[in-house]
Every structure is written in structure tokens, then in C-alpha cells.
Design a protein around this motif. Structure first.
Motif, PDB file in Angstrom:
ATOM      1  N   THR A 208       4.778   3.772  13.517  1.00  0.00           N
ATOM      2  CA  THR A 208       4.798   3.998  12.072  1.00  0.00           C
ATOM      3  C   THR A 208       3.697   4.607  11.519  1.00  0.00           C
ATOM      4  O   THR A 208       2.243   3.950  12.167  1.00  0.00           O
ATOM      5  N   THR A 209       3.153   5.620  11.543  1.00  0.00           N
ATOM      6  CA  THR A 209       1.588   5.931  11.424  1.00  0.00           C
ATOM      7  C   THR A 209       1.515   5.277   9.678  1.00  0.00           C
ATOM      8  O   THR A 209       0.028   5.484   9.931  1.00  0.00           O
ATOM      9  N   ILE A 210       2.488   5.603   8.791  1.00  0.00           N
ATOM     10  CA  ILE A 210       1.080   5.411   7.381  1.00  0.00           C
ATOM     11  C   ILE A 210       2.664   4.347   6.870  1.00  0.00           C
ATOM     12  O   ILE A 210       3.460   4.427   7.069  1.00  0.00           O
ATOM     13  N   GLY A 211       1.168   2.800   6.416  1.00  0.00           N
ATOM     14  CA  GLY A 211       1.845   2.181   5.825  1.00  0.00           C
ATOM     15  C   GLY A 211       1.909   2.080   4.320  1.00  0.00           C
ATOM     16  O   GLY A 211       0.694   2.385   4.048  1.00  0.00           O
ATOM     17  N   ALA A 212       2.502   2.784   3.559  1.00  0.00           N
ATOM     18  CA  ALA A 212       2.700   2.603   2.075  1.00  0.00           C
ATOM     19  C   ALA A 212       2.219   1.091   1.345  1.00  0.00           C
ATOM     20  O   ALA A 212       3.735   0.077   1.068  1.00  0.00           O
ATOM     21  N   VAL A 213       1.459   0.652   1.065  1.00  0.00           N
ATOM     22  CA  VAL A 213       1.677  -0.565   0.413  1.00  0.00           C
ATOM     23  C   VAL A 213       1.683  -1.349  -0.641  1.00  0.00           C
ATOM     24  O   VAL A 213       1.499  -0.309  -1.566  1.00  0.00           O
ATOM     25  N   THR A 214       2.544  -2.350  -1.080  1.00  0.00           N
ATOM     26  CA  THR A 214       3.820  -1.884  -1.883  1.00  0.00           C
ATOM     27  C   THR A 214       2.950  -3.531  -2.963  1.00  0.00           C
ATOM     28  O   THR A 214       3.222  -3.449  -3.922  1.00  0.00           O
ATOM     29  N   GLY A 215       1.538  -4.366  -2.270  1.00  0.00           N
ATOM     30  CA  GLY A 215       1.294  -5.299  -2.940  1.00  0.00           C
ATOM     31  C   GLY A 215       0.547  -6.014  -1.792  1.00  0.00           C
ATOM     32  O   GLY A 215       0.339  -5.883  -0.760  1.00  0.00           O
ATOM     33  N   VAL A 216      -0.434  -7.024  -2.417  1.00  0.00           N
ATOM     34  CA  VAL A 216      -0.893  -7.929  -1.377  1.00  0.00           C
ATOM     35  C   VAL A 216      -0.354  -9.628  -1.461  1.00  0.00           C
ATOM     36  O   VAL A 216      -0.177  -9.766  -3.419  1.00  0.00           O
ATOM     37  N   GLU A 335       1.295  -6.619  -7.341  1.00  0.00           N
ATOM     38  CA  GLU A 335       1.887  -6.251  -7.068  1.00  0.00           C
ATOM     39  C   GLU A 335       0.964  -4.511  -7.240  1.00  0.00           C
ATOM     40  O   GLU A 335       0.661  -4.620  -8.025  1.00  0.00           O
ATOM     41  N   PHE A 336       1.166  -3.119  -6.726  1.00  0.00           N
ATOM     42  CA  PHE A 336       0.468  -2.710  -7.021  1.00  0.00           C
ATOM     43  C   PHE A 336       0.850  -1.466  -7.947  1.00  0.00           C
ATOM     44  O   PHE A 336       2.561  -1.532  -7.876  1.00  0.00           O
ATOM     45  N   ASP A 337       0.904  -0.063  -8.245  1.00  0.00           N
ATOM     46  CA  ASP A 337       1.436   0.556  -9.055  1.00  0.00           C
ATOM     47  C   ASP A 337       2.327   1.300  -8.024  1.00  0.00           C
ATOM     48  O   ASP A 337       2.285   1.710  -7.151  1.00  0.00           O
ATOM     49  N   PRO A 338       3.800   1.619  -8.251  1.00  0.00           N
ATOM     50  CA  PRO A 338       4.757   2.142  -7.553  1.00  0.00           C
ATOM     51  C   PRO A 338       4.343   3.423  -7.743  1.00  0.00           C
ATOM     52  O   PRO A 338       5.124   4.161  -6.662  1.00  0.00           O
ATOM     53  N   GLN A 339       3.960   4.210  -8.887  1.00  0.00           N
ATOM     54  CA  GLN A 339       3.726   5.779  -9.170  1.00  0.00           C
ATOM     55  C   GLN A 339       2.978   5.910  -7.909  1.00  0.00           C
ATOM     56  O   GLN A 339       2.637   6.613  -7.012  1.00  0.00           O
ATOM     57  N   ILE A 340       1.937   5.472  -7.400  1.00  0.00           N
ATOM     58  CA  ILE A 340       0.752   5.193  -6.581  1.00  0.00           C
ATOM     59  C   ILE A 340       1.498   5.203  -5.629  1.00  0.00           C
ATOM     60  O   ILE A 340       1.347   5.894  -3.827  1.00  0.00           O
ATOM     61  N   VAL A 341       2.068   4.216  -4.922  1.00  0.00           N
ATOM     62  CA  VAL A 341       2.578   3.933  -4.281  1.00  0.00           C
ATOM     63  C   VAL A 341       3.461   4.756  -2.932  1.00  0.00           C
ATOM     64  O   VAL A 341       3.544   5.347  -1.969  1.00  0.00           O
ATOM     65  N   GLY A 342       4.621   5.865  -4.340  1.00  0.00           N
ATOM     66  CA  GLY A 342       5.216   6.803  -4.244  1.00  0.00           C
ATOM     67  C   GLY A 342       4.694   8.142  -3.490  1.00  0.00           C
ATOM     68  O   GLY A 342       5.158   8.817  -3.049  1.00  0.00           O
TER      69      GLY A 342
END
Length: 368
Positions: A208-216, A335-342
């Protein structure tokens, strides 16, 4: 953004220009054979800061340095208000890579450069910044600058922190010229984005090329010290031993077992093991180990901590070994902002890049 920016689908960063900046910064503190050493607030860190600060000013950014040495450059938008901030760090560990942290900062500068070239004015201001002492290699704790920025670490405590070489954060900020006068809580971004290389094998394994990070993941670091009795390895029966080395080894094995039993995102690492007198034919009377526990779930992390603590206490007692322990670091999961992850997922899709949602196992300024 203005209408032109909203409808732009062909706006492209200049990857060659970005890589050139990365390579140029990589010459500051360069190590023979590759990599860099820019420990926080050293001369090498100062030189790297000066270089990046110069690039910010060349791009027309209004620059500011706060009281913990965090540096931010701001590009004005059509409207006043809180900026969208892009950033990371430029300090490194003793044998750091060219991209760790640096990519996030210099990608932000490349975004600004691309906007400038296209003549686009964004609706909100855009900020690019780098935080002091993210690595924690010279001064503990890590993520110091972002922690002070967000109010989770008092400024006075950070400035008084003494490093591995006996120097304090405050005195070294003064020495390198980065003890700023901007209050640490003066800038509150509208949103924050941190581009980072993957510090693990998950994306590579899946192709996979890109990881959309959901949190730490939450992080728990504990140091255990054991004091036993040194005796001859050949003449001391097993029943009469008080072996600090045995307890240390048992802790390492149990840390792996706890992570395996809990499963999911639980991981465990014994990163430091020290024995004394460290002789082949002498039972160790002193041992020190560190245990690093991480999990995306705070309740699961608490459970792992409890199981580890119980095992250590019981094993030390049964071996007749004295136990001392202290917490080195403790961060809850974020947890990171779901909108930005999207938005990250959508952007990857527009450019034909494969994308996977995943948590970050490493700590970053973004979690603050």
C-alpha cells in the motif's frame, strides 16, 4: 479557498524541489555512510533550524519563535483567523534518517511554494512549523515542544529539564539563539496535518502506498531495577540463588507473552537490559530493564500494565530480589479527526494511490 483553488485538480507539488530541500537539510549533521545526527538544541540542530527558517522567509512566510523554541511560518489567507498548520520536527536521534520529521516540515514548505507559484490565496492562513525536541534523545520527554505548545507540559518544567550531557533546555535554547518571546499558547491551529514516513513494515507488507492514520497508540514506558546477590555460578545451588539477571530475563519473556495473549494492537518490547557485574561466571546482583507497552485501546493498555506489574512483583519476590520501578512515559491513545482521515483517503484516490487506514504505533507531535 477561492473558486480557482476549489476547482483545481491539476495542482502538483514539485517532488524534485522537495527532495532537493530534504537532501540539503540532510547535509546538516550528516553521518558518514548515511543518515544524520541533529540532537535537539545542539549546534547541528541550530544550523538546521537556520536553514529551514531561511526557506520560510524566502517563501514570504511571517515567522515566529515561541518560548520553547518552536518555529512557525504563516502564509496569510483571504480571511484572518486560525491557520491550517502543517508540520513535524527536524531534530533527530543519534543515527537518524533523512526523512523522519523532515518530510512533514519540508512538504509543508513545498505546499506553500506550489500555492505561491499558482498565485492561489487560500481562505484560511496556512502555517508550517517544527517543534522542539520531538525525539527526546537528548532531553526527556520526547515530543517536548508540542507538549508545551498544547499545555500538557508546563513551560518552566521543560526549560529546567537537564539532558544527557548535563545541559538544560533553557540554557541551550539561549545558547543557540532560539529562546523566543512568543507565548507558547499564542497560536491555536484550525487543523493540523503531519506527513510522515511509515516507521514500520505494515504498508510495505501489503503493498500500500498511503497510510491514512486514524490515531496514535497509547504508550507506557516503565523501568524496573532488581537487586539480588552475586555468587559464583558453579558453587551456588539454584535453590539458594537471588538472581537479578534471571528476573530480568523472565520479564522480557513475559512481556512478549502478555502481548501475544491480549492480541489485537497490543505490542510489548524490552528495549534495555543491563546486568552487573556482567561476568560470565558470576550471578548478577543488579539488573535494569525497560518495558514499552503500546495499544490503541487505553483499557487494554491498562490491563497489560497491570499484568506486567503483577508478574514483575511476584517474580522478584519469589526469587528474593529487591524491586524498584518508575514510570518513564505514559501517553493515552489519541484518535484523529475522521473528516481529515477521510480527506486523506479521498486525495489518495484522486491520484490513483492505494490507501489503508491504520493506527500509528510510533509517537508523533500530532498526538499532542
Amino acid at each position: 479557498m477561492n473558486d480557482q483553488a476549489l476547482q483545481s485538480t491539476d495542482l502538483q507539488a514539485d517532488i524534485g524541489r522537495l527532495l532537493e530541500r530534504i537532501q540539503t537539510l540532510g547535509q546538516v549533521g550528516a553521518l558518514e555512510g548515511g543518515g544524520v545526527c541533529r540532537l535537539a538544541l545542539t549546534d547541528q540542530d541550530r544550523d538546521g533550524r537556520n536553514l529551514v527558517l531561511g526557506w520560510m522567509r524566502e517563501l514570504g512566510l511571517a515567522t515566529r519563535v515561541d518560548q520553547i523554541g518552536n518555529v512557525v511560518g504563516i502564509r496569510q489567507g483571504a480571511e484572518d483567523g486560525a491557520p491550517v498548520m502543517i508540520g513535524s520536527h527536524i531534530d533527530s536521534v543519534a543515527t537518524g534518517g533523512l526523512y523522519d520529521g523532515t518530510l512533514g516540515v519540508l512538504a509543508g514548505l513545498e505546499a506553500v511554494h506550489t500555492l505561491n507559484d499558482a498565485g492561489i490565496t487560500t481562505r484560511c492562513p496556512v502555517a508550517v512549523g517544527f517543534f522542539t525536541n520531538e525525539e527526546g534523545a537528548r532531553f526527556a520527554p520526547d515530543m517536548m515542544g508540542s507538549a508545551v505548545h498544547q499545555g500538557s507540559l508546563p513551560l518552566v518544567d521543560a526549560l529546567e529539564t537537564v539532558g544527557t550531557d548535563g545541559q538544560s533546555v533553557g540554557s541551550e535554547l539561549d545558547r543557540i539563539g532560539y529562546s523566543g518571546d512568543v507565548p507558547v499558547n499564542d497560536l491555536v491551529p484550525r487543523a493540523y496535518l503531519e506527513l510522515h514516513i511509515e516507521q514500520g513494515p505494515v504498508l510495505e507488507e501489503s503493498g500500500t502506498t498511503i497510510g491514512a492514520v486514524t490515531g496514535v497508540q497509547g504508550i507506557s514506558w516503565t523501568e524496573f531495577q532488581f537487586s539480588g546477590i552475586s555468587n559464583h555460578a558453579g558453587t551456588t545451588p539454584m535453590r539458594l540463588r537471588h538472581d537479578a539477571g534471571y528476573v530480568a530475563a523472565a520479564v522480557a519473556v513475559e512481556a512478549r507473552a502478555i502481548a501475544t495473549r491480549l492480541g489485537g494492537h497490543q505490542v510489548a518490547t524490552v528495549g534495555v537490559t543491563e546486568l552487573s557485574p556482567n561476568l560470565v561466571n558470576v550471578i548478577a546482583n543488579q539488573a535494569r530493564v525497560t518495558v514499552d507497552l503500546r495499544n490503541t485501546s487505553d483499557s487494554e493498555l491498562v490491563l497489560a500494565e497491570a499484568r506486567m506489574a503483577d508478574f514483575v512483583a511476584n517474580t522478584a519476590a519469589s526469587e528474593g530480589v529487591e524491586l524498584q520501578q518508575r514510570t518513564l512515559a505514559r501517553f493515552s491513545p489519541v484518535e484523529f479527526d475522521p473528516q481529515i482521515v477521510g480527506l486523506i483517503e479521498a486525495a489518495a484516490g484522486r491520484y490513483g494511490c492505494s490507501c489503508q487506514r491504520l493506527p500509528s504505533g510510533a509517537g508523533h507531535d500530532a498526538q499532542m
